[in-house]
Design a protein around this motif. Structure first.
Motif, mmCIF file in Angstrom:
data_model
loop_
_atom_site.group_PDB
_atom_site.id
_atom_site.type_symbol
_atom_site.label_atom_id
_atom_site.label_comp_id
_atom_site.label_asym_id
_atom_site.label_seq_id
_atom_site.Cartn_x
_atom_site.Cartn_y
_atom_site.Cartn_z
ATOM 1 N N ASN A 158 0.840 -1.303 -0.072
ATOM 2 C CA ASN A 158 -0.005 0.073 -0.071
ATOM 3 C C ASN A 158 1.052 1.121 -0.025
ATOM 4 N N GLY A 159 0.687 2.025 -0.913
ATOM 5 C CA GLY A 159 1.508 3.519 -0.903
ATOM 6 C C GLY A 159 2.509 3.202 -1.991
ATOM 7 N N LYS A 181 1.894 4.596 5.854
ATOM 8 C CA LYS A 181 2.664 5.447 4.964
ATOM 9 C C LYS A 181 1.769 6.808 4.812
ATOM 10 N N ALA A 182 2.286 7.681 5.244
ATOM 11 C CA ALA A 182 1.579 9.062 4.948
ATOM 12 C C ALA A 182 2.612 10.144 5.211
ATOM 13 N N PRO A 183 2.516 11.254 4.531
ATOM 14 C CA PRO A 183 3.372 12.488 4.460
ATOM 15 C C PRO A 183 3.661 13.132 5.997
ATOM 16 N N ALA A 207 -1.945 15.059 7.278
ATOM 17 C CA ALA A 207 -2.455 15.003 5.928
ATOM 18 C C ALA A 207 -3.917 14.531 5.906
ATOM 19 N N PRO A 208 -4.503 14.880 4.752
ATOM 20 C CA PRO A 208 -5.771 14.525 4.731
ATOM 21 C C PRO A 208 -6.075 12.866 4.701
ATOM 22 N N LEU A 249 -4.641 9.218 1.232
ATOM 23 C CA LEU A 249 -3.923 8.112 1.599
ATOM 24 C C LEU A 249 -4.463 6.931 0.565
ATOM 25 N N SER A 250 -3.697 5.811 0.265
ATOM 26 C CA SER A 250 -3.710 4.783 -0.277
ATOM 27 C C SER A 250 -4.898 3.921 0.337
#
Length: 831
Positions: free
Chosen positions: A33-34, A373-375, A379-380, A384-385
C-alpha cells in the motif's frame, strides 16, 4: 509509460517508472500500500496528471491525457473505490459513464443493453435502484459492467476482487480472459499472489514509488515476488495460534442473538481465541457483526468477562472495523490524526481539553505499529492509499481500548506485508483478553487466523468448526452445501418485489406527498370560505406562484449541484430596479427591449460571477453567493433610494395576460418546469448536473467536465431568476429596492419541500413546482382563514419539519426492511 514521475506536496509518489502492457495479455501490478500502483494507473487513465515522463498508446505519444481523452482511446479503469454517483440510479450511472453508441452496439434498446451488461458480471438488482442502497460488492460489479461496456483496448482493474465472493471472482476472471483473447490489454492490480498465478501472464512490482522488477509469472516464485514487494523475507503470513486451555472459561459468550437478517446465533470464545464468521455473501454475517458492535438492535445476550453488555454498553465499548471504510469507517474531510484519535479523545485530555502531545504520541505509536505510510499526521486521510486508510481505521479501533473487537473484512485491499501485521495485532489483542470476532469472505484467511469459525446460511449458524476442523475445505463445503441457491433466490425475490421501496427512495415520492397536502389544505379552506376558488383568487395564487416558481427553479439548479444560491432574491429585486429605468410609459419598444436585454445580461453576469467564485476562486457556495447577495442589495439602493420608475402599464398587461382565470405566466412556468424535468432525466447536461452534486470526484473520473457543468448550473440559476423577475415586475409595477430579498429563503423553502437534497445530487423540478405552489397556497390560506400573519411563518416552518421527518422516516423504514438486500443481491450465480 516511460520515466513517469509524480510528486504530492514535494513527496515522490512515483520516480522514473517505466511500464509496458501488450495487447492480449494480463499484466499484474503488485506492491505494498502506498507503493504507487494506483497513482500510476490513475495517470494511465487520465485521472491524475504526471509531472514527467511520456505515455505512448498504440505507437502514438499522448501529451494531455484526461478521463475524456482516455475514454476516446479505449482506456477503461475499474477503481479500487468505485467511481459511482450514489444519488443516481444504476441506469443513470451507466448512462453518465457509457456513451450511447457503446450501448447501442450491444442492443438497440438501452434498457436491454444495460441489463445485458449487468448480467455479464452477474449483477442481480434493478436498473432503477439507487446506488447508495447497493452493497460494496454490488458497487464493484456495477463498476466492472461500466468498464466492460466500452469494449476497451486497455482495461485497468484496481483490486477488483476485494469485496467479491469466489463465484463472482471466477465470473470476473472468465470475462477478463475473454477480453484478453480478443486483444484487450489488461492491467490487474492485486495483493493476492494466488490471483496473479491464476489470471496473469506477466508481473511488475513497485516499491516506494520505484520499479523493482518485471517478469513472466511462470518464471518467478512467490518468495521472490514477496522479496520484491516488501524488500525483506516474510517469516510467516499468519501468527501462531494460541493453544487454548480446556479448563478455562469463556471470555465471550453469545447466546440466542437475533436481529434483522440473523437468528439464534450462539457461540463462545476463550482468552486468546479469535472467532471467524464465514458464509456466502448476504447470509447475515454483516448484520451479526453490527449487532455485536451495538450498531443495530438485537435480542439475546452478549456476555464479556461475566458481564452482560447492553446495546448502549456495546456501542460505547466495542471497536468496529466496517467493510466499507470510505462510507462507514473514515471521516474523509478530516486529517489522519483526527480520524485515528476520534474514539480515544476522552482518554487524551488534561482537564476538559484534549492534550495535543498525548494525542500525537498515541496516534504515532499506533500508526507506527501498523506501518502506515503518510506524509504527516496532518495529511488528509482521503489522500492515503486504500490499504493505508484501512490501517487508520484499525488504529482508531485499537486506540479506543475496546471490550470486544469486531472486524468485517479487516484486510480488504491491504498488501501482504501489512496483512501479516494486522493478523499479528489481532492475535495480540485476543491474547490480551479482548474477544476478537472477524468476518471474512476469504476461507484461507479464516483458516490461518481463527481458532473457531461459525458458518452462516440464511441468517442461521449451520456449522461450528474448531481447532483442526478449521480448514479452507471444510469452511467452503459447509457454506456451499448449506447455502446452495439461497443467495440468488433472495436477491432476485428482493429486487423484483421492491417497486414500492424504489418509489419511496426515489425523487418523486415527495411530489405525491405535496399533492395530497395541497388537495387536503384546499378542501379545508374551501369548506371554511367558499370564495377560496373564485376566479380572482385563482389568478392571484397562480401569478404569485409563477414569480416564486421561476426563482425556485433557479435555486434548484444550485442545490442539485450541492451548493446554494443566496443571491436569487436580491437579484430578482435588482433586475426589477434595472427595468424601472427602461420599461416606462413614453419610452419606445426598442428601449423596452433594451431594458429586458439589460436584465438578461445582468442575470447572466451574476451567474458567471457566482460560478467563477465557487469553481475558480475556491469560495464556498454560501460565501460566494452571500457576497453577491450583499452587493446586489447595495446596488439596488444605489440606483433607487426609494420606490420609483413605474413600469409601463402596457407591458405589465401583457405579462399579466390570462386565459380564463389562468395567467399565461403560470402556464409558461409549468412548461419550463416540465421541460427542465425532462432535461434533468434525459439530457446529458441534466445527468452531469446531478452527477457533480452527487459525488464530484466520481463525476470527474467518469469524464464529466465538472467546472463547466457547475458554471453553467449557476448561470442557469440566475437566468431562471431573470424570468421570475419579469413576472415580479408586473406584480410590483415599480422599481422598489426593498423588494426581492425575501425570495431567497422562500425559494429554498419551496425547493426543500419538493424533496431536493441540500447535499446535492437528488431532486426534481416537478417537486420544486409543487413546493412553490404549496408555499403560496399556505400564505393565501391564512388570509381566507382570517389568521394573523405570524401563522404564515408557523405553517411554513411546520411544513418543512413535517416533510423532512416524513421523507427521512419512510426511507429509513424501507432501509430497515432490506438490511441484507445489498449484499444478497450481489450474490454470485448459484451460490
Amino acid at each position: 509509460m516511460r520515466g513517469v514521475t509524480k510528486h504530492y506536496d514535494g513527496v515522490a509518489a512515483l520516480t522514473d517508472v517505466s511500464f509496458e502492457v501488450f495487447p492480449g495479455g494480463v499484466h499484474a501490478l503488485l506492491g505494498e500500500n502506498g507503493a504507487g500502483k494506483s497513482t500510476l494507473m490513475n495517470i494511465a487513465s487520465g485521472a491524475t496528471a504526471r509531472d514527467g515522463g511520456t505515455i505512448v498508446f498504440q505507437g502514438a505519444p499522448v501529451e494531455q491525457l484526461t478521463p475524456a481523452v482516455a475514454q476516446g482511446l479505449g482506456i477503461a479503469i475499474v477503481h479500487q473505490h468505485p467511481a459511482l454517483l450514489p444519488d443516481m440510479t444504476v441506469a443513470e450511472n451507466i448512462r453518465v459513464a457509457v456513451a450511447s453508441a457503446d450501448l447501442r452496439r450491444r442492443d438497440p434498446d438501452p434498457k436491454r443493453a444495460m441489463r445485458s451488461l449487468l448480467a455479464d458480471v452477474d449483477f442481480v438488482g434493478h436498473l432503477e435502484e439507487r446506488v447508495s442502497s447497493l452493497s460494496v460488492a454490488q458497487r464493484h460489479l456495477l463498476e466492472l459492467a461500466k468498464a466492460f461496456a466500452v469494449s476497451p483496448r486497455l482495461l485497468i482493474l484496481d483490486e477488483p476482487t476485494a469485496p467479491l465472493s469466489r463465484d463472482s471472482v471466477e465470473l470476473l476472471f472468465a470475462a477478463v480472459r475473454k477480453l484478453a483473447a480478443n486483444g484487450t490489454a489488461v492491467v490487474y492490480i492485486t495483493h493476492r499472489l494466488a490471483e496473479v498465478r491464476e489470471i496473469a501472464d506477466r508481473v511488475t512490482v513497485l516499491r516506494d514509488g520505484r520499479l523493482r522488477g518485471t517478469a513472466a509469472v511462470a518464471e518467478i516464485s512467490d518468495a521472490d515476488l514477496l522479496q520484491l514487494i516488501i524488500g525483506r523475507t516474510l517469516e510467516a503470513t499468519f501468527p501462531q495460534k494460541n493453544p487454548s486451555l480446556n479448563d478455562e472459561g469463556p471470555v465471550l459468550r453469545v447466546e440466542g442473538l437475533s436481529g434483522q437478517g440473523f437468528d439464534s446465533i450462539s457461540f463462545s470464545a476463550r482468552k486468546g481465541e479469535i472467532v471467524g464468521i464465514a458464509g456466502v455473501l448476504g447470509n447475515g454475517q454483516r448484520a451479526l457483526l453490527r449487532a455485536l458492535a451495538g450498531l443495530d438492535r438485537a435480542t439475546g445476550s452478549v456476555n464479556v468477562d461475566g458481564k452482560n453488555l447492553s446495546r448502549r454498553a456495546l456501542l460505547e465499548n466495542a471497536a468496529y472495523m466496517p467493510a466499507d471504510r470510505l462510507s462507514e469507517g473514515l471521516m474523509v474531510d478530516l486529517n489522519l490524526r483526527e480520524n485515528a484519535a476520534l474514539t480515544a479523545l476522552d482518554r487524551l485530555t488534561i482537564g476538559p481539553v484534549v492534550s495535543r502531545s498525548r494525542e500525537v504520541d498515541a496516534v504515532e505509536r499506533e500508526l507506527s505499529e501498523l506501518a502506515v505510510k503518510a506524509p504527516s499526521l496532518e495529511a488528509p486521510v482521503s489522500a492515503l492509499s486504500g490499504g493505508n486508510q484501512q490501517k487508520v481505521v484499525m488504529a482508531r479501533a485499537m486506540l479506543s481500548n475496546p471490550t470486544i473487537f469486531v472486524a468485517d473484512e479487516p484486510t480488504q485491499g491491504v498488501d501482504v506485508g501489512a496483512r501479516a501485521e494486522i493478523y499479528r495485532i489481532l492475535r495480540e489483542v485476543a491474547a490480551g483478553g479482548v474477544p476478537v470476532v472477524v468476518a471474512s469472505s476469504d476461507a484461507v484467511e479464516l483458516e490461518g487466523l481463527c481458532d473457531r469459525v461459525i458458518v452462516m446460511s440464511r441468517g442461521h449458524a449451520v456449522a461450528t468448526l474448531e481447532g483442526a476442523e478449521v480448514t479452507e475445505e471444510r469452511i467452503v463445503h459447509a457454506a456451499i452445501s448449506a447455502s446452495t441457491h439461497t443467495s440468488e433466490q433472495t436477491g432476485r425475490r428482493s429486487s423484483s418485489s421492491s417497486r414500492f421501496a424504489r418509489f419511496i427512495e426515489g425523487d418523486y415520492a415527495p411530489v405525491v406527498v405535496l399533492a395530497a397536502v395541497m388537495i387536503a389544505l384546499g378542501a379545508y379552506v374551501w369548506s371554511q370560505n367558499d370564495r377560496y376558488f373564485s376566479d380572482f383568487n385563482i389568478t392571484s395564487v397562480m401569478f404569485a406562484c409563477a414569480a416564486l416558481g421561476f426563482i425556485s427553479l433557479g435555486q434548484t439548479f444550485a442545490l442539485l449541484l450541492g451548493g446554494i444560491d443566496l443571491s436569487v432574491g436580491p437579484l430578482a429585486g435588482f433586475l426589477v430596479v434595472v427595468a424601472s429605468f427602461f420599461i416606462l410609459d413614453g419610452r419606445s419598444p426598442a428601449v423596452w427591449a433594451a431594458g429586458f436585454c439589460a436584465m438578461f445580461a445582468c442575470a447572466a453576469g451574476v451567474g458567471l460571477l457566482n460560478g467563477g467564485l465557487i469553481r475558480f476562486a475556491n469560495f464556498t457556495p454560501v460565501a460566494a453567493t452571500l457576497v453577491t447577495y450583499i452587493a446586489l442589495g447595495g446596488l439596488s439602493f444605489t440606483l433607487r433610494d426609494a420606490p420609483d420608475g413605474y413600469i409601463a402599464v402596457s407591458v405589465t398587461d401583457v405579462i399579466s395576460k390570462k386565459v380564463g382565470p389562468v395567467p399565461i405566466a403560470f402556464v409558461v412556468f409549468l412548461l419550463f418546469a416540465l421541460g427542465l424535468e425532462l432535461g434533468l432525466r434525459k439530457a446529458r447536461f441534466g445527468l452531469r448536473l446531478r452527477a457533480v452534486g452527487s459525488q464530484e470526484e466520481s463525476a470527474r473520473r467518469v469524464g464529466v467536465p465538472v467546472n463547466r457543468t457547475a458554471l453553467l448550473g449557476y448561470v442557469g440559476a440566475s437566468l431562471l431568476t431573470f424570468l421570475g423577475a419579469v413576472v415580479l415586475l408586473a406584480q410590483l409595477g415599480v422599481g422598489d429596492p426593498g423588494q426581492g430579498a425575501g425570495y431567497t429563503l422562500t425559494s429554498i423553502t419551496a425547493v426543500v419541500l419538493g424533496g431536493t437534497s441540500l447535499l446535492g445530487g437528488r431532486g426534481t423540478f416537478i417537486g420544486t413546482l409543487m413546493g412553490a405552489g404549496l408555499s403560496v397556497q399556505v400564505l393565501n390560506a391564512t388570509v381566507f382563514l382570517s389568521l394573523d400573519q405570524k401563522w404564515q411563518y408557523i405553517f411554513q416552518g411546520l411544513l418543512i419539519v413535517a416533510a423532512a421527518v416524513i421523507y427521512s422516516q419512510v426511507r429509513r423504514g424501507v432501509a430497515r426492511r432490506q438490511p441484507e438486500l445489498a449484499t444478497a443481491t450481489a450474490g454470485s450465480g448459484p451460490s
